[in-house]
Design an enzyme around this catalytic site. Structure first.
Site, mmCIF file in Angstrom:
data_model
loop_
_atom_site.group_PDB
_atom_site.id
_atom_site.type_symbol
_atom_site.label_atom_id
_atom_site.label_comp_id
_atom_site.label_asym_id
_atom_site.label_seq_id
_atom_site.Cartn_x
_atom_site.Cartn_y
_atom_site.Cartn_z
ATOM 1 N N SER A 177 0.856 -1.190 0.000
ATOM 2 C CA SER A 177 0.000 0.000 0.000
ATOM 3 C C SER A 177 0.885 1.231 0.000
ATOM 4 O O SER A 177 1.660 1.413 -0.935
ATOM 5 C CB SER A 177 -0.938 -0.049 1.222
ATOM 6 O OG SER A 177 -1.719 1.115 1.327
ATOM 7 N N THR A 178 0.816 2.053 1.042
ATOM 8 C CA THR A 178 1.586 3.292 1.098
ATOM 9 C C THR A 178 3.077 3.024 0.933
ATOM 10 O O THR A 178 3.654 2.226 1.657
ATOM 11 C CB THR A 178 1.346 4.000 2.436
ATOM 12 O OG1 THR A 178 -0.047 4.025 2.721
ATOM 13 C CG2 THR A 178 1.900 5.422 2.394
ATOM 14 N N HIS A 204 -2.662 -0.871 -3.297
ATOM 15 C CA HIS A 204 -3.675 0.157 -3.093
ATOM 16 C C HIS A 204 -3.203 1.449 -3.766
ATOM 17 O O HIS A 204 -2.239 2.067 -3.332
ATOM 18 C CB HIS A 204 -3.882 0.425 -1.595
ATOM 19 C CG HIS A 204 -4.288 -0.777 -0.816
ATOM 20 N ND1 HIS A 204 -4.202 -0.840 0.561
ATOM 21 C CD2 HIS A 204 -4.778 -1.978 -1.200
ATOM 22 C CE1 HIS A 204 -4.625 -2.018 0.986
ATOM 23 N NE2 HIS A 204 -4.979 -2.727 -0.076
ATOM 24 N N MET A 296 -0.102 0.871 4.958
ATOM 25 C CA MET A 296 -0.877 1.106 6.166
ATOM 26 C C MET A 296 -1.985 0.060 6.283
ATOM 27 O O MET A 296 -2.421 -0.526 5.288
ATOM 28 C CB MET A 296 -1.488 2.509 6.158
ATOM 29 C CG MET A 296 -2.494 2.780 5.057
ATOM 30 S SD MET A 296 -3.171 4.452 5.169
ATOM 31 C CE MET A 296 -4.161 4.525 3.673
ATOM 32 N N ASP A 299 -4.601 -5.079 5.620
ATOM 33 C CA ASP A 299 -4.994 -5.870 4.462
ATOM 34 C C ASP A 299 -3.853 -6.820 4.107
ATOM 35 O O ASP A 299 -2.698 -6.413 4.007
ATOM 36 C CB ASP A 299 -5.297 -4.949 3.273
ATOM 37 C CG ASP A 299 -5.842 -5.713 2.071
ATOM 38 O OD1 ASP A 299 -6.424 -6.788 2.260
ATOM 39 O OD2 ASP A 299 -5.673 -5.210 0.937
#
Length: 354
Positions: A177-178, A204, A296, A299
């Protein structure tokens, strides 16, 4: 870095945008949270750099298209000491290309604002903006990426790595993600061109970004990197990036493994790392290596547990190299991580578990 140090102080944010209305809305949205303090606002890049030097914010929300000095000029001139984390809040006809360029230049994440700026639609960004600013406040600035290496140079296999047939891995699945685009841009070029399995990725990222990101990753790597398409046949050395806004599932048929796209199944994120990992277990059982990189939230934790319980392996990025240590930490705390290592060592670990 107030938040990441555990001091409990609010995240200090500087809002940078050439629109007075956007600055007003972002200040209201961010300032309404007790854990965020808006310390100032800037109308262009020159004013932003002055305020960064004076105020030393933890995070800046940055428009890319501004007069005098644009967002890229700000990114190029951020101080090395007390460097703020940057969340891009911008819109443009070529928003995905500009957003990816900003990520490569050191931004931590991207939020899209509506094209009709002077509307209350800006308030709809609140949940996403707050989550990404908080993640940035707890994270560390990713290092800007250099120019892509020549594709023909490639990466060599790790000396002493296990032969594929010893473990029988059929698939490597990655969730992030991030900080994920930057992590992938470092990981994929470190993998060899003759990787004996396909690699699938759930990231993401805003809708509209993945086709351009796949092309940029393909330029950096000797592996072939493509955006996922329905019923795509997976083969060794192929990297499939899940299309933003759709889940990526793996299906095992008589002629091999296929990518399947799913825009219906509910999950907090789309694409979902959990859905990808679960489908990988359904397709190949223990013959999957799951990898959780910076990001973050949690998931991927449930999917990592499924891989672990099926007898597969779960590799997690260690805190020292993560931009945001959320997704890997969730798997480690759940007791399902096989190996935790820095991003710099992840390519070697992936090859060792083949």
């Amino acid at each position: 870095m107030n938040q990441s140090s555990g001091s409990g102080l609010p995240i200090r944010v500087l809002v940078v945008d050439d629109s007075a209305f956007v600055r007003k809305v972002l200040r209201e949205v961010l300032g309404a949270s007790a854990d965020i303090e808006v310390v100032g606002a800037a109308r262009d890049g020159l004013e932003a750099l002055e305020q960064i030097a004076a105020l030393r914010p933890d995070v800046i929300t940055l428009d890319l298209i501004m007069p005098n000095l644009d967002g890229f000029g700000v990114l190029a001139n951020l101080p090395t000491e007390h460097r703020p984390r940057v969340v891009v809040v911008s819109t443009h006809e070529a928003q995905s290309i500009l957003g990816l360029a900003a990520l490569e230049a050191g931004a931590i994440d991207v939020v899209h604002k509506p094209t009709a700026l002077a509307t209350t639609d800006l308030y709809d960004l609140a949940t996403e903006l707050l989550a990404k600013v908080r993640a940035a406040g707890r994270g560390r600035p990713p290092a800007p990426l250099g120019p892509p290496a020549a594709r023909q140079q490639g990466a060599r296999a790790v000396r002493g790595a296990r032969a594929p047939q010893l473990y029988g891995t059929r698939l490597v699945a990655i969730g992030t993600s991030t900080g994920g685009p930057q992590a992938l841009a470092r990981l994929l070029p470190a993998l060899p061109q003759d990787l004996p399995v396909p690699l699938v990725i759930a990231l993401h990222i805003p809708i509209g970004y993945t086709a351009d990101l796949a092309r940029r990753l393909n330029e950096r790597s000797t592996l072939e990197v493509v955006e996922g398409s329905d019923r795509l046949l997976l083969r060794p050395g192929l990297v499939v990036l899940a299309r933003a806004g759709q889940h990526l599932r793996i299906e095992h048929t008589s002629d091999g493994l296929h990518a399947r796209l799913d825009a219906v199944s509910f999950a907090p994120f789309r694409p979902s790392v959990d859905i990808l990992f679960h489908s990988a277990v359904e397709a190949v059982g223990a013959k999957v290596v799951g990898v959780l990189l910076t990001g973050m939230g949690d998931d991927g934790c449930a999917g990592a547990r499924a891989i672990h319980e099926a007898g597969g392996k779960v590799l997690t990025e260690s805190e020292s190299s993560c931009v945001v240590y959320g997704m890997p930490r969730s798997a480690i705390e759940a007791g399902v991580s096989t190996v935790s290592c820095t991003l710099e060592r992840m390519a070697e670990e992936i090859q060792r578990w083949l």
